[in-house]
Design a protein around this motif. Structure first.
Motif, PDB file in Angstrom:
ATOM      1  N   GLY A 538       0.331  -1.147   0.066  1.00 13.55           N
ATOM      2  CA  GLY A 538       0.112  -0.333   0.347  1.00 13.55           C
ATOM      3  C   GLY A 538       0.604   1.343   0.136  1.00 13.55           C
ATOM      4  N   TYR A 539       0.363   1.946  -0.443  1.00 14.84           N
ATOM      5  CA  TYR A 539       1.048   3.708  -0.072  1.00 14.84           C
ATOM      6  C   TYR A 539       2.067   4.384   1.095  1.00 14.84           C
ATOM      7  N   THR A 540       0.958   3.518   1.960  1.00 16.72           N
ATOM      8  CA  THR A 540       1.815   3.868   3.527  1.00 16.72           C
ATOM      9  C   THR A 540       2.427   2.983   3.698  1.00 16.72           C
ATOM     10  N   VAL A 593      15.269 -10.049  13.219  1.00 12.72           N
ATOM     11  CA  VAL A 593      14.767  -8.996  13.018  1.00 12.72           C
ATOM     12  C   VAL A 593      14.317  -8.583  14.530  1.00 12.72           C
ATOM     13  N   ASP A 594      14.244  -6.735  14.609  1.00  9.72           N
ATOM     14  CA  ASP A 594      14.098  -6.180  16.185  1.00  9.72           C
ATOM     15  C   ASP A 594      12.851  -5.707  15.649  1.00  9.72           C
ATOM     16  N   ALA A 595      12.345  -5.604  14.313  1.00 14.15           N
ATOM     17  CA  ALA A 595      11.211  -5.237  14.473  1.00 14.15           C
ATOM     18  C   ALA A 595      10.101  -4.866  14.184  1.00 14.15           C
ATOM     19  N   TRP A 596       9.235  -5.855  14.445  1.00 13.35           N
ATOM     20  CA  TRP A 596       7.842  -5.647  13.514  1.00 13.35           C
ATOM     21  C   TRP A 596       7.306  -4.640  12.902  1.00 13.35           C
ATOM     22  N   VAL A 597       6.668  -4.394  11.689  1.00 10.60           N
ATOM     23  CA  VAL A 597       5.693  -3.219  11.493  1.00 10.60           C
ATOM     24  C   VAL A 597       4.479  -3.813  10.677  1.00 10.60           C
ATOM     25  N   LEU A 598       3.361  -3.486  11.106  1.00  2.01           N
ATOM     26  CA  LEU A 598       2.686  -4.581  10.899  1.00  2.01           C
ATOM     27  C   LEU A 598       1.221  -3.954   9.174  1.00  2.01           C
ATOM     28  N   ALA A 599       1.283  -3.357   8.708  1.00  2.71           N
ATOM     29  CA  ALA A 599       0.794  -2.756   7.335  1.00  2.71           C
ATOM     30  C   ALA A 599      -0.289  -3.283   7.172  1.00  2.71           C
ATOM     31  N   LEU A 600      -0.951  -3.547   7.820  1.00  3.60           N
ATOM     32  CA  LEU A 600      -1.929  -4.768   7.207  1.00  3.60           C
ATOM     33  C   LEU A 600      -3.767  -4.474   7.437  1.00  3.60           C
ATOM     34  N   ASP A 818      -1.005  15.098   6.556  1.00  2.00           N
ATOM     35  CA  ASP A 818      -0.384  14.573   5.822  1.00  2.00           C
ATOM     36  C   ASP A 818      -1.280  12.714   6.328  1.00  2.00           C
ATOM     37  N   ASN A 819      -2.059  12.404   5.562  1.00  2.00           N
ATOM     38  CA  ASN A 819      -2.519  10.801   5.822  1.00  2.00           C
ATOM     39  C   ASN A 819      -1.541  10.397   5.711  1.00  2.00           C
ATOM     40  N   LEU A 820      -0.734  10.355   4.879  1.00  2.00           N
ATOM     41  CA  LEU A 820       0.185   9.060   4.721  1.00  2.00           C
ATOM     42  C   LEU A 820       1.918   8.817   5.399  1.00  2.00           C
ATOM     43  N   LEU A 821       1.344   9.981   5.594  1.00  2.00           N
ATOM     44  CA  LEU A 821       3.147  10.772   6.801  1.00  2.00           C
ATOM     45  C   LEU A 821       2.600  10.344   7.865  1.00  2.00           C
ATOM     46  N   LYS A 822       3.458  12.008   8.811  1.00  2.00           N
ATOM     47  CA  LYS A 822       2.639  12.393  10.010  1.00  2.00           C
ATOM     48  C   LYS A 822       1.211  11.542  10.605  1.00  2.00           C
ATOM     49  N   GLY A 823       0.091  11.068   9.237  1.00  2.00           N
ATOM     50  CA  GLY A 823      -1.340   9.873   9.934  1.00  2.00           C
ATOM     51  C   GLY A 823      -0.702   8.601   9.826  1.00  2.00           C
ATOM     52  N   ALA A 824       0.343   7.992   8.909  1.00  2.00           N
ATOM     53  CA  ALA A 824       1.148   6.576   9.508  1.00  2.00           C
ATOM     54  C   ALA A 824       1.995   6.554   9.747  1.00  2.00           C
ATOM     55  N   ALA A 825       2.914   6.892   7.731  1.00  2.00           N
ATOM     56  CA  ALA A 825       4.440   6.185   8.249  1.00  2.00           C
ATOM     57  C   ALA A 825       5.479   6.954   9.034  1.00  2.00           C
ATOM     58  N   THR A 826       5.548   8.538   8.913  1.00  2.00           N
ATOM     59  CA  THR A 826       6.272   9.377   9.817  1.00  2.00           C
ATOM     60  C   THR A 826       5.372   9.377  11.830  1.00  2.00           C
ATOM     61  N   GLN A 827       4.455   8.752  11.688  1.00  2.00           N
ATOM     62  CA  GLN A 827       4.025   8.150  12.819  1.00  2.00           C
ATOM     63  C   GLN A 827       5.163   6.955  14.015  1.00  2.00           C
ATOM     64  N   ALA A 828       5.026   5.897  12.605  1.00  2.00           N
ATOM     65  CA  ALA A 828       5.103   4.820  12.837  1.00  2.00           C
ATOM     66  C   ALA A 828       6.901   4.849  13.067  1.00  2.00           C
TER      67      ALA A 828
END
Length: 847
Positions: A538-540, A593-600, A818-828
């Motif tokens: 996905g975009y995120t 792997v130290d961390a898993w990001v679940l973008a599901l 930005d829904n993809l950045l601070k709203g998602a990826a940046t915050q992650a």
């Protein structure tokens, strides 16, 4: 110099959380025979009270460090109950903020404290006098009190007193109404003022009796003559007389403005140290009228009290932060200690230096150095020595006499616990900053920070440098030239001195066993960490890959996507990776792997989480950090909610993080500073419009550019998942109406907020500026409204608008994110940084 800006990050409505927590800790005893039942009830009551106090103490950690909170609790609990605090409540607070006040007082009582509350009722009295067609009369600022005015005043005070007591009882806090019997008075001037009193005595027994019975004493400012005649007394004057007799640690004046404000800059005055600032302050042309009167009253009051006493001018909603953190929230007025600066060693009493160093210097106490040898080493240097009159603080700054271009070095910064509790180090620091444009200082890594919390140093530095061998950290401010920083770095290998850290690149470089750190956050974890991304299509996922690609400490090792399995990952330059299709069972084999990001999608990640938990529990895998970008765990109290601006301390070292939703992040950013001012009878409404990237990659009308052309699509108009998320996290009902528009990326939020009191646009803007002071990913606009196109592709939130209705009881906030950045990826990435021990903003562009 007048101190104006103690760092403040407001906690939000902690009182509301406390009430909710307290309600869940009640335990009912089992049905037993009478004697057993009584003992059992006592045991359960004690256990419940202990658990309750522990729970609320933990809530306090949200507004300050654990060390701050616990030291203030110990400090406040070290005196007799009646010597904790006298709180004067204005009549307007009882009208506009009754529930907030009751919650704040309940919170204090739940941790074992008994503030003495004294209230006025000026606005209420004026209204009733107007109804009775009695025109108020004043002489030299004092209300003339005739028999009719006194009769109305008695009724008003009794009614307001019972109103506050009833509110406290509704919150489960015992309170005792004491409308009279405390103050003894004579007529101030019967001919001139009528029934106005001058207090001549205070009956402490009435107050102490209430506290012994476990009830908060709620007082009015009515007094009696020895023969029983009731007299009216100004509430501020009564509070001062009460404080003079009881000598409490804190005297609190509650007002709606949350402090005193500078007459020129308009900024809230943070601290006033009377011994240092009083005379110069009174010379300021803007210090007049009410401000001058209040400062003079505080000076007169504190001059007769111990130096440990201080005055706080604060709003009810910020009371916890003012009392339990070093940064505070309102205006703190204290006598302080007059500081002295010496430019030569022989100007200072050596015995005084010896006393401070022997009491507070860890290297002297450990025998690593002697006072005499250290003082001898200073003879060849240019020195600045700062200390206070009672010898509770000491700072020694040195400069290279042969090279004035080198930064000054803070060699010693010693402070007693008492000085910390009275914020003397802040006064000391202001003097050092005023005299030195550039400075470096070193904090030992072997728990030798003394009585200052490590965060104290980080908050005052522009950058820092950690030695990975001995754990020490070197801090700096005022060094902006990269070449100069490089020169300093080159000297580190040849001298283990107090040197500045690197440029503000917010990265973790390594040279000569040192690691760079940015201003915010603590020591960088040793070595890079590996991240696996599940749901990379996905975009995120794409934005997250881009951020990790430029991150100095994170490496991407796995990208999992069922649709793209076997295809090469494009755009990632640190390694050649191919998309895989990981199943839950596959995770235990990926020990690197130290961390898993679940973008599901929502409802899909459970098998992966369950597998990791089982593998860790069985010992087949080490603990992993899991960051869930779906909504699956945002309501799960066993996971940490990942909105760092509100939950930073809890995210440090967290292993299960629920990344907030994009709309939910923007909505909370728009509402959190206003929590104390929300109208409890009318919920805020959030009107949100997102670009079509928010609808994901699966084809639908909501992400079809042709369908969206010249169109705006409303959807999920009630009970949207983000509506529930925002309401749950803020602890108050919020209405949310989402829409999707024809642009690709970015969200616009228009937030309508009913208020519980009259406020101006400047009041609102100041609340936001104070709340988000120092936050690098939140921009509060000076004027106007933020635009979506200006924020697309940016990693921060913009907040503006602040348009208040003419009646002052409703404000509209506008926010873009930005829904993809601070709203998602940046915050992650923020959450990964905090969880893994890196600087919070590592790898994130902040402009």
């Amino acid at each position: 110099m007048l101190s104006i800006a103690r760092k403040s990050t407001i906690s939000g409505n902690i009182s509301r959380l406390a009430q909710r927590t307290v309600a869940t800790t009640t335990v009912r005893p089992l049905a037993l025979v009478p004697g057993q039942q009584l003992n059992q009830r006592r045991q359960y009551t004690n256990a419940s009270a202990t658990a309750e106090k522990e729970t609320i103490t933990k809530l306090l950690y949200n507004i300050g460090s654990r060390k701050e909170v616990e030291q203030y609790l110990r400090h406040f609990s070290s005196v007799e109950s009646q010597k904790f605090a006298v709180i004067k409540v204005g009549g307007a607070v009882l009208t506009d903020e009754l529930e907030t006040l009751a919650s704040a007082l309940t919170f204090l009582n739940r941790v074992g404290l008994y503030p003495i509350v004294l209230h006025g009722a000026g606005p209420q009295l004026n209204r009733l006098l107007e109804d009775a067609k009695v025109e108020p009369q004043y002489e030299e600022g004092i209300r003339i009190t005739d028999p009719q005015t006194l009769e109305i005043a008695r009724k008003v005070f009794m009614a307001e007193n019972l109103k506050l007591v009833d509110a406290l009882e509704r919150h489960g806090t015992r309170a005792r109404p004491i409308p009279g019997g405390v103050f003894v008075a004579d007529y101030l001037d019967k001919e001139k003022y009528g029934y106005v009193g001058k207090i001549t005595g205070v009956n402490k027994e009435v107050i102490e009796s209430s506290i012994r019975a476990g009830a908060l004493p709620i007082l009015t400012s009515l007094a009696e003559t020895p023969t029983g005649q009731i007299l009216n007394v100004n509430a501020d004057v009564a509070a001062a007389e009460l404080a003079t007799v009881l000598e409490p640690l804190k005297i609190v004046f509650l007002n709606e403005k949350n402090g005193l404000y500078h007459g020129v800059t308009g900024k809230k005055i943070d601290v006033i140290n009377l011994d240092e600032e009083y005379e110069d302050l009174l010379k300021e042309p803007w210090v007049r009228y009410g401000t001058k009167l209040k400062i003079n009253q505080c000076k007169e009051l504190l001059d007769g009290l111990p130096r440990s006493s201080s005055v706080a001018i604060i709003s009810a909603g910020h009371l916890h932060k003012e009392l339990f953190t070093d940064s505070g929230a309102g205006t703190l007025i204290r006598r302080g200690h007059k500081l002295f600066k010496y430019n030569k060693l022989d100007e200072v009493d050596p015995d005084k230096l010896r006393r401070i160093m022997e009491a507070e210097d860890a290297s002297i106490q450990a025998g690593e150095s002697s006072v005499a040898s250290y003082l001898r080493s200073l003879q060849q240097k240019d020195v600045q020595i700062y200390t206070d009159e009672p010898g509770q603080v000491l700072a020694i700054v040195t400069k290279d006499p042969k090279d004035s271009s080198k930064p000054a070095v803070l060699e010693k910064l010693l402070t007693s616990k008492t000085a910390v509790l009275n914020n003397v180090p802040e006064n000391l620091w202001n003097s050092i900053r005023k005299d030195n444009d550039t400075l470096t200082w070193r904090v030992d890594g072997k728990a030798k920070e003394g009585n200052l919390d490590p965060s104290w140093h980080f908050e005052r530095a522009d950058g820092s440098l950690k030695n990975s061998q001995d754990g020490s950290t070197t801090f700096f401010y005022g060094i902006a030239d990269n070449d100069k920083i490089k020169q300093t770095l080159n000297s580190i290998s040849s001298q283990k001195a107090n040197v500045p850290s690197g440029a503000r690149s917010y990265s973790t470089l390594r040279r000569n066993n040192f690691q760079f750190m940015s201003r915010r956050g603590f020591a960088s974890a040793a070595g890079p960490k590996n991240v696996g991304l599940i749901g990379a299509r996905g975009y995120t996922g794409r934005e997250l890959i881009n951020l990790i690609n430029s991150h100095p400490n994170l490496n991407l090792t796995h990208v999992s996507s069922r649709e793209l399995e076997g295809k090469p990952l494009e755009g990632y330059t640190k390694a050649d990776l191919t998309y895989v299709n990981l199943k839950p069972d596959d995770l235990k084999a990926q020990e690197q792997v130290d961390a898993w990001v679940l973008a599901l999608p929502n409802g899909v990640c459970t098998p992966f989480v369950k597998q990791v938990n089982e593998d860790v529990k069985s010992g087949q895998s080490s603990e992993k950090v899991l960051v869930d970008l779906s909504a699956d765990h945002r309501f799960d109290t066993t996971w940490t909610y990942g909105l760092p601006e509100f939950n930073r301390e809890n995210l440090k070292g967290a292993t299960r993080v629920a990344n907030p939703g994009c709309y939910a992040t923007g909505a909370q950013m728009s509402l959190r500073p206003l929590l104390p001012f929300l109208d409890k009878h009318s919920a805020p409404t959030v009107f949100g419009v997102s670009g079509y990237s928010g609808a994901g990659t699966k084809p639908s009308p909501k992400n079809d550019p042709a369908f969206l052309k010249d169109n705006l699509i409303p959807y999920s108009l009630t009970n949207h998942i983000h509506e529930r998320e925002v309401s749950y996290q803020l602890g108050t009902s919020v209405n949310f109406i989402p829409h999707v528009a024809s642009w690709f990326q970015g969200i616009a939020l228009t937030v309508n907020v009913p208020l519980n009191k009259t406020m101006s646009s400047q009041d609102i803007k100041s609340a936001f500026e104070e709340f988000y002071q120092g936050e690098q990913l939140v921009k509060v606009l000076e004027s106007g409204e933020p635009l979506v196109r200006d924020n697309a592709g940016k990693h921060f939130v913009r907040v503006g608008g602040f348009n208040v209705h003419p009646d002052g009881r409703r404000v509209v906030i506008t926010t873009t994110i930005d829904n993809l950045l601070k709203g998602a990826a940046t915050q992650a990435v923020q959450n990964l940084n905090l969880s893994l021990g890196f600087d919070e903003y590592a790898g994130i562009p902040t402009n």
